[in-house]
Scaffold this active site. Structure first.
Site, short mmCIF file in Angstrom:
data_model
loop_
_atom_site.label_atom_id
_atom_site.label_comp_id
_atom_site.label_asym_id
_atom_site.label_seq_id
_atom_site.Cartn_x
_atom_site.Cartn_y
_atom_site.Cartn_z
N GLU A 37 -2.83 -4.21 -0.67
CA GLU A 37 -3.09 -3.14 0.20
C GLU A 37 -4.57 -3.16 0.52
OE1 GLU A 37 -3.33 2.18 0.67
OE2 GLU A 37 -2.33 1.57 -0.18
N HIS A 71 -7.53 7.73 -4.77
CA HIS A 71 -6.52 6.96 -4.52
C HIS A 71 -5.36 6.06 -5.34
CE1 HIS A 71 -4.69 2.96 -1.70
NE2 HIS A 71 -4.16 4.61 -1.00
N GLU A 74 -3.12 8.31 -6.97
CA GLU A 74 -2.22 8.57 -6.23
C GLU A 74 -1.10 8.00 -6.05
OE1 GLU A 74 -0.66 7.52 -2.16
OE2 GLU A 74 -2.88 7.99 -1.66
N HIS A 75 -1.16 6.70 -6.32
CA HIS A 75 -0.15 5.35 -6.46
C HIS A 75 0.61 5.85 -8.10
CE1 HIS A 75 -0.22 2.52 -3.52
NE2 HIS A 75 -1.68 3.20 -3.00
#
Length: 445
Positions: free
Chosen positions: A148, A68, A71-72
């Site tokens: 997040e 993840h 992904e950023h």
């Protein structure tokens, strides 16, 4: 620097596939990139997606959250683009873009006018093997990811409980590790971690291109050859080799309390089969079992028995998601009415399931559910984004176009006997985890 070199032969095989969904074709580039084109000419827009067969369940030990996190970071600079340029360019051209990470895949997409497909495809190809991270990217984006997690998980008691439940259900498989990562591990990810994961898993030979909308398959093929065909296959990519889950021989139980919990409830999950290529019958039966048991808040078996006939619950549910690479989960839940303990609520849930096994499936209810399923298939096909997502998710977990085509017929063919057999075969307490969730700690004598 890219793995690409201009001399790479970008020959491709164009293979039309006969599917129920009209206008669906596929091709494969010589470098291993698979592609699906879904025609929909009702509006001059296109959804362009690149799915990678890598997710959080493929992370190395101690590096949870790296899939993840990467992904950023994929929105930072590449050999050809400045940091943030891809999203800024898409927005300037009236489109939108985003990305997502799951256990089994990571996806990147743009929705934009159809005549801008060349533009977005070129930019997406740039970050397939040309990501150019610098140390400054790491700390800032790591802070974004941690925030997040704070907002979506740490501030949500239900999400925290689900993390614990998953960790108890999967003792060895990485499905038991949260996609966003354990906080203490995600907080220490480095530039080296990100580059290593990228270099190990990203490349055309681990990707699926899905293009849906107002497009011509031959033009998509030409653009894919132009932009993706010159990207060399990544030799570091190997077949997935994940830790397997040992047989579960005894049920597991959790007790979780948090003053932020609104209503006390019981949640149970079972390990069950996933949808497998060429072998989706068990998954079809489990899909229909979940809908018969708890797919409706008014007409399902659990709702009728526990919420209406003899109101002992304010909410009941059953669910199943078989779109996973490895063992999937089937879930049951109950929120008892005030005055009914969680222990009694669990007993009521088990009694309702036992009665269902004896009584069998109501044929009229089953036909209504099948009709609803057919309607949902039609409605979901009305959105090019939904269709593109359906294909991408299925293909990245190992299903084929033929499996997707067969699925509606398998659902239609599920019998009352199939549903009962699935319940008897797979709803085994020995392969389950049951959680009691309370707003206050249990008082024991």
């Amino acid at each position: 620097m890219r793995f690409a070199h201009a001399a790479l032969a970008a020959a491709l095989v164009f293979v039309p596939v006969s599917l129920r969904a009209e206008g669906v074709t596929s091709f494969t580039l010589d470098n291993g990139l698979e592609a699906v084109v879904i025609e929909d000419h009702r509006a001059p827009v296109v959804v362009h997606m690149v799915w990678y067969r890598v997710g959080s369940a493929d992370e190395p030990p101690g590096k949870s959250g790296i899939a993840h996190y990467l992904e950023h970071l994929m929105f930072k600079a590449t050999d050809e683009l400045a940091s943030g340029e891809l999203s800024e360019t898409v927005a300037k051209n009236g489109g939108s873009d985003n990305a997502f990470t799951s256990y089994d895949y990571t996806g990147y997409f743009q929705r934009i006018a159809a005549d801008r497909l060349d533009l977005v495809m070129g930019m997406e190809a740039s970050r397939m093997d040309g990501l150019a991270l610098v140390e400054g990217d790491i700390a800032t984006e790591r802070d974004v990811v941690i925030e997040e997690r704070n907002q979506r998980t740490d501030s949500d008691p239900g999400a925290l409980f689900n993390e614990q439940l998953n960790a108890a259900l999967y003792l060895n498989h990485h499905y038991g590790i949260p996609i966003i990562g354990w906080k203490h591990e995600a907080d220490s990810l480095t530039l080296e971690d990100a580059n290593s994961f990228y270099e190990q898993h990203y490349g055309p030979n681990n990707a699926i291109l899905v293009v849906a909308g107002d497009v011509d398959p031959e033009e998509v093929k030409a653009l894919a050859e132009k932009h993706y065909g010159v990207v060399a296959p990544n030799p570091a990519i190997v077949e997935r080799n994940r830790p397997s889950e040992p047989p579960q021989l005894a049920e597991r139980r959790l007790r979780y309390s948090d003053p932020r919990i609104g209503s006390d409830y019981v949640s149970r999950r079972y390990l069950v089969p996933e949808r497998n290529p060429g072998d989706q019958k068990d998954a079809a039966a489990l899909t229909m079992l979940s809908r018969v048991l708890g797919g409706s808040s008014t007409t399902s078996v659990l709702a009728k028995k526990l919420q209406f006939e003899d109101p002992q619950a304010v909410y009941t549910s059953a669910w199943y998601n078989g779109l996973t690479t490895d063992a999937a989960t089937f879930g049951l839940a109950i929120i008892p009415v005030p005055g009914v303990s969680l222990e009694d609520g669990e007993a009521l849930l088990d009694e309702a399931v036992a009665e269902f096994l004896e009584e069998g499936v109501d044929p009229k209810q089953l036909e209504t559910i099948k009709m609803s399923f057919r309607a949902q298939e039609i409605y979901s096909s009305d959105s090019v984004s939904s269709v593109a997502n359906r294909y991408g998710r299925a293909l990245t977990v190992g299903l084929t176009l033929e499996d997707l085509d067969e699925w509606p017929d398998l659902i239609e063919a599920v019998t009352e006997e199939d549903i009962i057999a699935a319940a008897r075969n797979f709803l085994d307490r020995r392969s389950s985890v049951t959680g009691f969730v309370r707003s206050s700690e249990e008082v024991t004598q």
